[in-house]
Design a protein around this motif. Structure first.
Motif, mmCIF file in Angstrom:
data_model
loop_
_atom_site.group_PDB
_atom_site.id
_atom_site.type_symbol
_atom_site.label_atom_id
_atom_site.label_comp_id
_atom_site.label_asym_id
_atom_site.label_seq_id
_atom_site.Cartn_x
_atom_site.Cartn_y
_atom_site.Cartn_z
ATOM 1 N N ASN A 665 29.668 48.316 32.258
ATOM 2 C CA ASN A 665 30.970 48.065 31.646
ATOM 3 C C ASN A 665 31.331 49.145 30.633
ATOM 4 O O ASN A 665 32.498 49.505 30.475
ATOM 5 C CB ASN A 665 30.950 46.686 30.974
ATOM 6 C CG ASN A 665 32.068 46.477 29.992
ATOM 7 O OD1 ASN A 665 31.894 46.666 28.789
ATOM 8 N ND2 ASN A 665 33.230 46.099 30.498
ATOM 9 N N PRO A 670 36.263 47.397 32.996
ATOM 10 C CA PRO A 670 36.633 46.375 33.974
ATOM 11 C C PRO A 670 37.910 46.754 34.714
ATOM 12 O O PRO A 670 38.694 47.576 34.245
ATOM 13 C CB PRO A 670 36.875 45.138 33.094
ATOM 14 C CG PRO A 670 37.376 45.723 31.809
ATOM 15 C CD PRO A 670 36.636 47.023 31.623
ATOM 16 N N PRO A 671 38.136 46.160 35.893
ATOM 17 C CA PRO A 671 39.417 46.371 36.573
ATOM 18 C C PRO A 671 40.571 45.838 35.719
ATOM 19 O O PRO A 671 40.408 44.905 34.941
ATOM 20 C CB PRO A 671 39.268 45.551 37.863
ATOM 21 C CG PRO A 671 37.813 45.287 38.008
ATOM 22 C CD PRO A 671 37.245 45.273 36.637
ATOM 23 N N SER A 713 41.483 38.078 42.999
ATOM 24 C CA SER A 713 40.344 38.998 42.962
ATOM 25 C C SER A 713 40.364 39.845 41.698
ATOM 26 O O SER A 713 39.316 40.054 41.065
ATOM 27 C CB SER A 713 40.381 39.906 44.196
ATOM 28 O OG SER A 713 39.386 40.902 44.131
ATOM 29 N N GLY A 714 41.544 40.320 41.297
ATOM 30 C CA GLY A 714 41.641 41.131 40.086
ATOM 31 C C GLY A 714 41.254 40.366 38.842
ATOM 32 O O GLY A 714 40.561 40.895 37.963
ATOM 33 N N VAL A 716 39.233 37.686 38.654
ATOM 34 C CA VAL A 716 37.792 37.412 38.673
ATOM 35 C C VAL A 716 37.003 38.660 38.303
ATOM 36 O O VAL A 716 36.071 38.612 37.484
ATOM 37 C CB VAL A 716 37.366 36.874 40.052
ATOM 38 C CG1 VAL A 716 35.839 36.807 40.149
ATOM 39 C CG2 VAL A 716 37.968 35.502 40.295
ATOM 40 N N ARG A 717 37.372 39.808 38.885
ATOM 41 C CA ARG A 717 36.662 41.046 38.563
ATOM 42 C C ARG A 717 36.892 41.450 37.108
ATOM 43 O O ARG A 717 35.984 41.949 36.440
ATOM 44 C CB ARG A 717 37.108 42.154 39.513
ATOM 45 C CG ARG A 717 36.581 41.975 40.925
ATOM 46 C CD ARG A 717 36.950 43.118 41.850
ATOM 47 N NE ARG A 717 38.376 43.160 42.116
ATOM 48 C CZ ARG A 717 39.188 44.159 41.797
ATOM 49 N NH1 ARG A 717 38.689 45.237 41.179
ATOM 50 N NH2 ARG A 717 40.477 44.130 42.075
ATOM 51 N N VAL A 720 34.660 38.920 34.969
ATOM 52 C CA VAL A 720 33.224 39.208 35.081
ATOM 53 C C VAL A 720 32.897 40.571 34.490
ATOM 54 O O VAL A 720 31.866 40.753 33.835
ATOM 55 C CB VAL A 720 32.781 39.128 36.555
ATOM 56 C CG1 VAL A 720 31.328 39.575 36.706
ATOM 57 C CG2 VAL A 720 32.950 37.713 37.082
ATOM 58 N N GLY A 721 33.796 41.547 34.667
ATOM 59 C CA GLY A 721 33.521 42.893 34.213
ATOM 60 C C GLY A 721 33.797 43.154 32.750
ATOM 61 O O GLY A 721 33.638 44.287 32.288
ATOM 62 N N ASP A 729 38.908 43.768 29.509
ATOM 63 C CA ASP A 729 40.289 43.729 29.966
ATOM 64 C C ASP A 729 41.179 43.064 28.918
ATOM 65 O O ASP A 729 40.795 42.072 28.287
ATOM 66 C CB ASP A 729 40.381 42.966 31.286
ATOM 67 C CG ASP A 729 41.797 42.886 31.793
ATOM 68 O OD1 ASP A 729 42.330 43.907 32.243
ATOM 69 O OD2 ASP A 729 42.386 41.787 31.699
ATOM 70 N N VAL A 790 32.999 31.229 36.946
ATOM 71 C CA VAL A 790 33.673 32.269 37.744
ATOM 72 C C VAL A 790 34.698 31.627 38.679
ATOM 73 O O VAL A 790 35.821 32.128 38.830
ATOM 74 C CB VAL A 790 32.634 33.081 38.539
ATOM 75 C CG1 VAL A 790 33.323 34.104 39.439
ATOM 76 C CG2 VAL A 790 31.673 33.780 37.587
#
Length: 870
Positions: A665, A670-671, A713-714, A716-717, A720-721, A729, A790
């Motif tokens: 990270n 993160p995304p 998806s964005g 969640v990523r 988590v990230g 983020d 998650v």
């Protein structure tokens, strides 16, 4: 970190544990004489005096600083008779400056600005613009950058005035760049004043910036729809004319920024300004409440239960509740009226709901005097002595446009507000908001205290860790969230208790029925507090599923015939959970039930046409079936114990992977979670606002409403990230950890870096400990909660994307998710806490007290600076 319950050995009549193990597993006892560890009231009183006194001195130092010697005003100052400017299609974006190469190296950036209303004359101190800086000639959607100015000036082309920025100024995206009148303040000489400067018709300005760096610079602006050149309908103070390609129309970009003028108002401290905003008179009123808040913090420190066992739960709950309430009271005091999250809409909805036209009008007038419209979402705007008593316009039509229908939005909040109506009714506007905030803070603090006490109680065969609830004080933004006039403080208190119950479920396969009954009750009440609780069903189901599957391989962990044996029955616990949910439904109303069933049935058509009681009784029936299964399972013979003597090295690999992921990270970040299309653009001071721009000559990013799968998806990523030492983020992480104002005031970034790393390491330590002390049921329960968290993030993302008019998902909506997860993360640190209880009580006490106080001190410094200047 964990100990096992069982039947082996001779048991004490007090707890049903083996007597030898009871002493060994309770490190707050001296094994020789079973005396409490040497940490008594004198040590706690001394710690409270030193740390609480230092916190008080810190607050007094912030409050006694003088207010700004000048007034600020908006450049994008809209006309009071045109309140619907946002409805005309304005969006937040950027107006690019033209750039050209300099002969001697470097670049020059320039733009001409029209003055729509004359700027102040001799009293003008400075003009500031909010800038975007990008590398090279990249588009605004690319990564933000920074640049060092060789020279920068703002020149009045008609009057000859020149304002300059300091050579060597470093500007970054989201920074205000100040252009100041050279030579400081000049003495006013009415006899020699230049009439053209003092007032008159508007002028033209040219902004020029020279940089050595190869960058592109734009001014952050509100941008109008295409219009005829003569139709400048939105009365900003300054504007930039932008032609529309292949059209006779133009767009008008109104720069974000401020002008500052010297003020002749008498000097006033920040404490005096706070009292003025609340319309309470002198600064002594502010100092009184600062002393009260610091006293609450001191009482909390004095209750720190280091070395205590018999009263650990009560002391821990009181300590955490008082500390949290003291921090929240300071936020309540220094955050101006209406500057809480969505506070105007909740305050006016409250008065409209009660049919109190006088209170509605009084609150509306208070908003003019507190300059809400000028300060909201504009962190460069401050409240100064020259603002006291002056009025500033609102940006909306009237209170009726802000109605949120409290009884439909949150039936529990409506019942709490009805029960406390006598304390608020008939009070002046400022007093009414003050007391509504107090109601919110008390509700949240009570929940936080209950959660802390619940975690400190321990269980059969477990070493008591009174400090296990201290994670509730390690979220610097939580006291700010907890004092808002909203239903969110109720959710904070409820989800804090739910998080404590989940942490105890992870730690124990058998719990008192009261714990599971409390879990069912708070979950049911949360559902009746906000539909935001519906996605939280995922983590609740995951936690209960993990508890169901992760039963210890032992018949029971208590002695038959003792009261704890009955209360510890898993079957009875399931029944208590279902009864708790049903009891919570008694707080509902027919209108709320109808809305709730309609919302649920939109995704579960089978429930359409059925009443809410049918749903809740059906859940109770499901719990009864599970209780029968648990009773049948308990009747079977099982081998005692639930742990293995063989270590699980694979879990150490998992722990290392968690650490490596957090380290990644720091390198990759993160995304980015995008903001969805909003009905009203509110992202004026955060990156990627250009996604909200209408298509035109200005640069336009991709679709702000991505496909559902891509958005889920964005999120969640991004969730988590965002754990680790890197910058998390903005939407799903930093808006939870750092928010100290309505999206426009964030605590220092190092706070989220430290805290996400700390709690992430807790997960790694949890798996590492399980690898050394294998316990398959406990592993199942831990994994169920983490996976459920998650999945809950995905559920929130799905709900935000498919629901009409739902705002963009960000940290405020994920408070429940974080509260239900962080307690489990903190379990990883339990081994160190238990060891310090006996071996280093002083170190543990300092560890419990100093980090929360330091985190709040950093956050409160930002809050004071946000509203009252550096």
């Amino acid at each position: 970190m964990f100990t096992r319950g069982g039947d082996a050995g001779r048991r004490s009549t007090r707890t049903g544990m083996p007597r030898a193990r009871e002493v060994a597993s309770d490190p707050t006892r001296d094994p020789a004489g079973e005396r409490p560890a040497p940490w008594g009231w004198r040590q706690r009183a001394a710690l409270a005096f030193v740390v609480g006194g230092a916190f008080l001195a810190f607050l007094l130092a912030l409050a006694t600083r003088p207010g700004l010697p000048y007034r600020t005003d908006l450049i994008e100052h809209w006309s009071p008779d045109r309140p619907l400017h946002l409805g005309l299609g304005l969006r937040s974006g950027g107006a690019p400056m033209e750039r050209a190469a300099l002969a001697g190296g470097g670049w020059i950036h320039s733009v001409e600005i029209a003055e729509l209303a004359p700027l102040p004359g001799d009293e003008l101190r400075s003009v500031d613009f909010l800038v975007d800086v990008r590398a090279g000639d990249s588009q605004l959607g690319e990564r933000p950058g920074k640049a060092r100015f060789m020279h920068a000036e703002l020149r009045d082309l008609d009057r000859g005035r020149i304002l300059v920025s300091g050579d060597g100024t470093v500007a970054r995206t989201e920074d205000l760049v100040e252009f100041r009148v050279p030579g400081g303040r000049k003495a006013a000489d009415p006899g020699k004043a230049d009439a053209a400067v003092a007032g008159g018709k508007p002028s033209r300005w040219r902004l020029e910036i020279q940089t050595r760096d190869d960058v592109s610079i734009a001014l952050r602006c509100l941008v109008s729809p295409p219009t005829a050149e003569a139709g400048i309908t939105n009365g900003g103070t300054m504007a930039i004319r932008i032609p529309v390609a292949n059209s006779a129309s133009v767009r008008w970009a109104y720069p974000h920024g401020r002008t500052t003028t010297w003020s002749d108002a008498p000097g006033m401290s920040r404490a005096g300004l706070i009292a003025a905003l609340w319309e309470r008179g002198s600064a002594s009123w502010t100092f009184f409440w600062i002393v009260v808040a610091a006293s609450m913090v001191g009482i909390g420190i004095a209750c720190v239960p280091v070395g205590e066992t018999a009263r650990a739960g009560r002391l821990a709950g009181a300590a955490i509740g008082f500390l949290f309430g003291g921090f929240g009271l300071v936020h309540l005091l220094v955050t101006p009226p209406f500057m809480g999250i969505d506070e105007p809409s909740h305050v006016f909805s409250y008065h409209n709901w009660k049919g109190d036209a006088d209170a509605t009008h009084a609150a509306w007038e208070l908003g003019y005097r507190t300059h809400f419209a000028r300060m909201m979402m504009r962190p460069h705007q401050k409240f100064a002595p020259g603002d006291v008593g002056t009025k500033f316009w609102w940006f909306i039509d009237g209170p009726g446009t802000m109605d949120t229908h409290p009884a439909l939005r949150s039936v529990l909040a409506a019942r709490v507000w009805t029960a406390t109506r006598g304390w608020v009714e008939g009070q002046p506007a400022g007093v009414g908001i003050w007391r509504l905030r107090w109601i919110s803070l008390l509700a949240a603090s009570a929940g936080i205290g209950i959660a802390g006490g619940l975690l400190a109680r321990g269980g059969g065969g477990e070493t008591r860790a009174p400090a296990l609830g201290w994670w509730l004080l390690l979220v610097p933004s939580l006291p700010y969230f907890a004092m808002n006039v909203s239903n969110y403080p109720l959710l904070i208190g409820l989800w804090a208790v739910a998080g404590a119950c989940i942490a105890r479920m992870v730690n124990h396969a058998t719990l008192p029925a009261t714990t599971l009954g409390l879990f069912g009750l708070v979950f049911g009440l949360a559902v009746h507090t906000s539909v935001n609780a519906l996605p939280m069903t995922v983590i609740v189901v995951a936690a209960m599923a993990g508890w169901f599957l992760g039963r210890e391989n032992a018949r029971q962990t208590t002695v038959a015939g003792e009261p704890s044996a009955v209360l510890g029955s898993r079957a009875l616990a399931w029944l208590a959970f279902g009864v708790g949910m049903v009891v919570a439904h008694l707080a509902s109303s027919a209108e709320y039930d109808e809305q709730l069933v309609r919302t649920i049935a939109s995704k579960v058509p089978f429930l359409a046409g059925r009443g809410a009681w049918w749903i809740w009784l059906g859940l109770l029936g499901g719990c009864a079936v599970l209780a029968l299964f648990e009773a049948a399972w308990a009747a079977r013979a099982h081998r005692p114990g639930g742990a293995s003597s063989v270590q699980w090295p694979a879990l150490r690999v998992v722990a290392v992977m968690v650490v490596v992921g957090m380290a990644a990270n720091l390198v990759m970040g993160p995304p980015h979670v995008p903001a969805l299309q909003e009905a009203v653009p509110l992202w004026d001071f955060f990156p990627h606002q250009q996604r909200l721009l209408p298509s035109a000559i200005l640069l336009q990013a991709s679709d702000p409403n991505p496909p559902v799968g891509e958005y889920v998806s964005g999120v969640v990523r991004g969730f988590v990230g965002s754990w680790g030492p890197g910058a998390g983020d903005v939407m799903v992480s930093r808006f939870f950890w750092l928010e100290n104002g309505y999206l426009d005031s964030l605590a220092p970034l190092w706070e989220s870096r430290v805290l996400t790393t700390f709690f992430g390491l807790g997960i790694a330590l949890l798996f590492w400990r399980l690898s050394s002390h294998p316990n398959r049921p406990r592993l199942v329960r831990s994994v169920a909660v983490i996976a459920g968290a998650v999945a809950t993030a995905a559920a929130f993302a799905y709900a935000a994307r498919v629901t009409t008019s739902t705002p963009s998902l960000h940290g405020r909506y994920l408070i429940g998710l974080y509260l239900c997860l962080l307690g489990t993360c903190f379990l990883g640190w339990k081994g160190i806490i238990v060891r310090w209880q006996t071996q280093r009580p002083m170190r543990l006490a300092l560890w419990l007290v100093l980090p929360p106080v330091l985190l709040q001190a950093a956050s409160l410094s930002v809050v004071f600076a946000r509203y009252f200047g550096e």
